[in-house]
Design an enzyme around this catalytic site. Structure first.
Site, PDB file in Angstrom:
ATOM      1  N   LYS A  50       0.814  -1.235   0.056  1.00  0.00           N
ATOM      2  CA  LYS A  50      -0.031   0.126   0.095  1.00  0.00           C
ATOM      3  C   LYS A  50       0.842   1.267   0.245  1.00  0.00           C
ATOM      4  CE  LYS A  50      -3.949  -2.540   2.119  1.00  0.00           C
ATOM      5  NZ  LYS A  50      -4.596  -2.656   3.207  1.00  0.00           N
ATOM      6  N   GLN A  94      -4.959  -0.936   9.300  1.00  0.00           N
ATOM      7  CA  GLN A  94      -4.789  -2.458   8.808  1.00  0.00           C
ATOM      8  C   GLN A  94      -5.362  -3.361   9.769  1.00  0.00           C
ATOM      9  OE1 GLN A  94      -3.351  -3.170   5.756  1.00  0.00           O
ATOM     10  NE2 GLN A  94      -4.181  -5.317   6.032  1.00  0.00           N
ATOM     11  N   ASP A 117     -11.170   2.803   3.546  1.00  0.00           N
ATOM     12  CA  ASP A 117     -11.293   1.379   3.401  1.00  0.00           C
ATOM     13  C   ASP A 117     -12.985   1.316   3.408  1.00  0.00           C
ATOM     14  OD1 ASP A 117      -9.809  -0.450   3.378  1.00  0.00           O
ATOM     15  OD2 ASP A 117      -9.415  -0.850   5.462  1.00  0.00           O
TER      16      ASP A 117
END
Ligand code: NDP
Length: 297
Positions: A50, A94, A117
């Site tokens: 990422k 994460q 997200d």
């Protein structure tokens, strides 16, 4: 007949190129903060990708690594600080988090306008209500891949196998947004084979290696395999393990019209969609017009 392979690597690379081109037109550089707690090896690999791909798309990347024993309150404080920082456009925590930390409480500290997200209650609510907002990355990738084969999904029968918050439920809503007729299946569904056989588009998000057999697939269907399962490799291969999807790939090749491979299908799309969300979040927050970045999803 052998199915066409839907090449997620190529489609994701195209989306990343679109995102990078979009970034060059913006008045300033969007910034994505990625927070990693602990040293889970898979998470470390995802975060490294990422960070690398954010920089390659011309955006600023801020990486925050915290020890596995970090207190929940400290993580929440970090997320709140990033939420309040005007220089940060997107925040990604994460997952999974260490067991002593409540994911829901951490996500509640995240400014929904930076929720790249698409996992906060606000983002989920907007998706449910059909309002514009930041959509979850993996399900968005599934829609883009399906549309690469069938640009107009209106009226298509879509079966989504799996109802998780991360994949199954949002995928179903995103296909519904495309005017598909959607059925959601799960572990209590009766006669899954028959249900799958009725699907023009089959989205498998179960997490069970090769559970969906070739004869469960309607001839000519489009198969989007989200599953990532590590299994022992056949003895003749040098590696000890290999990755397989939720669909019996070799069997499906003989029935489906098109299928995503594992790896190299849905996986690469997830980060590409994250980069796109970061641009969309920056534009919405800063009042910029969002450039076009690969229609669909
Ligand atoms: P979850 O474990 O959260 O959800 C699995 C879903 O599958 C549940 O809804 C469960 O039903 C359903 N299920 C389990 N067994 C069966 C069965 N026998 N028949 C029908 N349905 C069943 O997994 P996720 O949604 O998080 O992930 C699914 C897969 O996708 C995993 O392999 C994961 O690694 C992969 N993944 C891949 C990503 C990518 O970028 N490519 C990103 C995220 C996930 P019930 O609700 O009834 O328990």
């Amino acid at each position: 007949m052998s199915a066409r392979i839907i090449d997620g690597k190529v489609i994701a690379a195209r989306l990343r190129t679109d995102v990078a081109a979009a970034v060059r037109t913006l008045p300033a550089q969007p910034a994505l903060a990625v927070v990693l707690v602990g040293d889970d090896p898979a998470s470390q690999v995802y975060v490294a990708s990422k960070v690398k791909q954010t920089a390659e798309a011309g955006m600023r990347s801020v990486e925050i690594r915290l020890a596995a024993e970090t207190e929940e309150s400290e993580l929440i404080a970090r997320v709140a600080t990033l939420s309040a920082d005007p220089e940060i456009d997107g925040i990604l925590v994460q997952l999974p988090l260490p067991k002593h930390i409540d994911e829901a409480r951490v996500l509640a500290a995240l400014d929904p306008s930076k929720d790249v997200d698409g996992l906060t209650e606000a983002s989920a609510g907007k998706l449910m209500l059909g309002k514009p907002g930041l959509r979850p990355c993996t399900p968005t990738g599934c829609v883009i891949l399906a549309k690469s084969e069938r640009p107009d999904l209106a009226g298509a029968n879509v079966a989504v196998i799996g109802r998780s918050i991360l994949v199954g439920k949002p995928a179903a809503l995103l296909f519904l947004e495309q005017n598909a007729t959607v059925t959601i299946a799960h572990s209590k569904t009766r006669d899954l084979r028959m249900l799958c056989r009725g699907a023009d588009i089959l989205v498998a998000a179960v997490g069970r290696p090769e559970m969906i057999k070739g004869d469960w697939i309607r001839p000519g269907a489009i198969v989007i395999d989200v599953g990532i399962n590590r299994v022992p490799a056949p003895e003749k291969e040098t590696a000890k393990t290999k990755l397989v999807g939720d669909v019996a790939y070799a069997e499906a090749l003989t029935t489906a019209a098109a299928i995503t491979p594992v790896p190299g299908g849905v996986g690469p799309m997830t980060i590409a969609c994250l980069l796109r969300n970061t641009v969309l979040a920056a534009c919405a927050r800063r009042g910029w017009t969002a450039p076009d970045m690969l229609a669909g999803g």
